[in-house]
Design a protein around this motif. Sequence first.
Motif, mmCIF file in Angstrom:
data_model
loop_
_atom_site.group_PDB
_atom_site.id
_atom_site.type_symbol
_atom_site.label_atom_id
_atom_site.label_comp_id
_atom_site.label_asym_id
_atom_site.label_seq_id
_atom_site.Cartn_x
_atom_site.Cartn_y
_atom_site.Cartn_z
ATOM 1 N N UNK A 1 -1.872 -82.716 19.828
ATOM 2 C CA UNK A 1 -1.184 -83.302 18.669
ATOM 3 C C UNK A 1 0.189 -82.654 18.469
ATOM 4 N N UNK A 2 0.284 -81.341 18.656
ATOM 5 C CA UNK A 2 1.570 -80.659 18.445
ATOM 6 C C UNK A 2 2.592 -81.124 19.467
ATOM 7 N N UNK A 3 2.189 -81.222 20.733
ATOM 8 C CA UNK A 3 3.135 -81.643 21.757
ATOM 9 C C UNK A 3 3.588 -83.076 21.496
ATOM 10 N N UNK A 4 2.639 -83.950 21.118
ATOM 11 C CA UNK A 4 3.015 -85.332 20.832
ATOM 12 C C UNK A 4 3.987 -85.384 19.648
ATOM 13 N N UNK A 5 3.796 -84.509 18.661
ATOM 14 C CA UNK A 5 4.711 -84.457 17.518
ATOM 15 C C UNK A 5 6.097 -84.012 17.964
ATOM 16 N N UNK A 6 6.153 -82.986 18.830
ATOM 17 C CA UNK A 6 7.450 -82.504 19.325
ATOM 18 C C UNK A 6 8.140 -83.579 20.149
ATOM 19 N N UNK A 7 7.385 -84.257 21.003
ATOM 20 C CA UNK A 7 7.972 -85.309 21.839
ATOM 21 C C UNK A 7 8.460 -86.474 20.999
ATOM 22 N N UNK A 8 7.715 -86.831 19.966
ATOM 23 C CA UNK A 8 8.125 -87.924 19.088
ATOM 24 C C UNK A 8 9.406 -87.559 18.346
ATOM 25 N N UNK A 9 9.480 -86.333 17.867
ATOM 26 C CA UNK A 9 10.678 -85.880 17.149
ATOM 27 C C UNK A 9 11.904 -85.933 18.045
ATOM 28 N N UNK A 10 11.729 -85.661 19.333
ATOM 29 C CA UNK A 10 12.851 -85.640 20.267
ATOM 30 C C UNK A 10 12.999 -86.977 21.009
ATOM 31 N N UNK A 11 12.367 -88.002 20.478
ATOM 32 C CA UNK A 11 12.533 -89.373 20.983
ATOM 33 C C UNK A 11 12.092 -89.518 22.428
ATOM 34 N N UNK A 12 11.061 -88.768 22.817
ATOM 35 C CA UNK A 12 10.537 -88.892 24.169
ATOM 36 C C UNK A 12 9.309 -89.783 24.214
ATOM 37 N N UNK A 13 8.928 -90.348 23.090
ATOM 38 C CA UNK A 13 7.760 -91.244 23.037
ATOM 39 C C UNK A 13 8.201 -92.565 22.445
ATOM 40 N N UNK B 1 11.590 -73.688 26.702
ATOM 41 C CA UNK B 1 12.460 -74.799 26.322
ATOM 42 C C UNK B 1 12.121 -75.311 24.933
ATOM 43 N N UNK B 2 13.161 -75.677 24.206
ATOM 44 C CA UNK B 2 13.017 -76.433 22.966
ATOM 45 C C UNK B 2 13.192 -77.917 23.250
ATOM 46 N N UNK B 3 14.131 -78.200 24.160
ATOM 47 C CA UNK B 3 14.412 -79.601 24.495
ATOM 48 C C UNK B 3 13.429 -80.043 25.575
#
Length: 599
Positions: free
Chosen positions: A587-599, A553-555
């Motif tokens: 850190x990478x997962x948190x960056x991806x989640x932040x970019x997709x507005x999940x944080x 998944x990307x999303x």
Amino acid sequence: MASLSTEPTAAPDDEPATEPAASPAAKPTDLWPYLRPYRRTLLLVAGLSLVSAAAALALPLVVRVVLDGLGAESDTGMLIAALAVLMVGGAIIGAWSRYLLSRTAEGVVRTTRIRLGAHLLRLPIAEYDRRRTGDLLSRVGSDTTLLSAVVTSGLVELASGVLVATGAIVLMGLIDIPLLGITVVAVGVGVAVAGTAAVRIKRYSRRAQEAVGAMTASVERALVAVRTIRAYRAEPRETAALSVGADDAYAAGVKVAKVESLIEPVASVAVQAAFLSVLGVGGARVATGQLSVGDLVAFVMLLFLLIQPVVSGLRAWTILMTGLGALSRIEEVLALPAEADHVSAAASPEAVADRPAPPLLAFDNVDFRYRNGSPVLHQVSFACPRGTTTAVVGPSGAGKSTIMALIERFYEVAAGRILLHGTDVRDLPREHLRRQIGYVEQEAPVLAGTVRENLLLGDPNATDEAMRSSLAAVNLWHRIADADGGLDAQVGDAGVLLSGGERQRLAIARALLAAPPLLLLDEPTASLDARNEAALQAAVDAVAEDRTLIVVAHRLSTVVRADQIVVLDGGRVVGVGSHEHLLTASDLYRELATTQLLV
């Protein structure tokens, strides 16, 4: 979408090195495996050819007797009747022989196409990464068609021609040796010149077929992307590229035509020279009483009987050379090794099925690279316990789709192991392995045909009720039910009559219908809107209760409820855990989640 570095553009290092170089030139004996199933029919045709040759050779002898007996008190009625019987009988035998040959030729083409098509479907995936689809299609189409002419106008014409020519030469020698010498010299020179030219045809014919294959590949490439080409107004550029392929095919075809055009004129000159020489010398010998009129007429008839198979033989030789050029291309593909299984006795399907060895799937220090490419995976390790959902996430080019391809054994790992039920997948027959896996690719391919035909790929024995249930599970049945034909509604070439999201859901329904214990979903919701994504996510959650899921998944919103999430970066595992755990641990997962507005 994975970057170019992770797409299968070349065979991996551990795959067989099968470069698309030209195979050795085919020989006439290489045709025998294709003709062996029809050997009885060919023997019958050979027998008919013998009878036909005998009838043809008997005609001049009967004419000779008739002409020499015209001045005597003899009953020529029976001889004339015999002539009629020989002519009519020869015609009937010839028609029967041609029918048998044509039927045999169609059978050879049919079995070759089936064999070649079946082999193409079993080649390693890496071969399709390296070869153009259009060229492979031309081998199944135009190359196999050339084998038909080899059977109908090649081998048998050569064989029957040799019989008739040999018989004619023997009878001509019995009638008059000097005339035979004149004939052999005139015809021999013509055959030598024409035969020398015909030798080049096989090489030129192969080049022509290769050019046709390249042109077909260009057409296939353009038609597959015709909407994109129209959208970017690229029709002139693609037409120009097509023209290059057509020009190459034209140039190669012209070379074949040049050689072929020399053969008949040379043979014609040889025939005329032989005829005029025999007529002149033979007439003089008749005038001196050394030869009768009947002898001369019979000799001339035998001369034409000799010339006909010689000319036909030269034409058959050119056809045979053309067919052997095509056969080389066919053999080149058939020589490619199919997917091979090397199964140890300890890893038989029955033994594996009895092994209670969780986790269901595990990667153990897996390395992988595509041939001539950069490494894609580096010491990848993670486990998928039974009945759980594992999500694989990461930026483009991280190697997510490659993981799916390795599980299916489309490619083999360079190092490490992939374990199913605790057994290395390389020790399992591919058929058994893939029977336990449902795979939905990122592009969600839909085959031309009907909805039913697409679903039956997953389970050929599925009932209509099961198909409707699988479609309902992905929120697609209402759309199919309203369509003209229902399950028998056409989806168009590559599913063009469906939307992108509908194609994705149909592919997922197909995988669900097979009810495998392991389901691989590569970007399953990439083409869905929010409403259908929610419906599909609910369906995936439902089927996840009794099977193991691996989802790329990307999303991240679609996988936050996964039992575990594997984070890839540059082909390495940089984090494993739940959504909440990774928000703090990666850190990478948190960056991806932040970019997709999940944080």
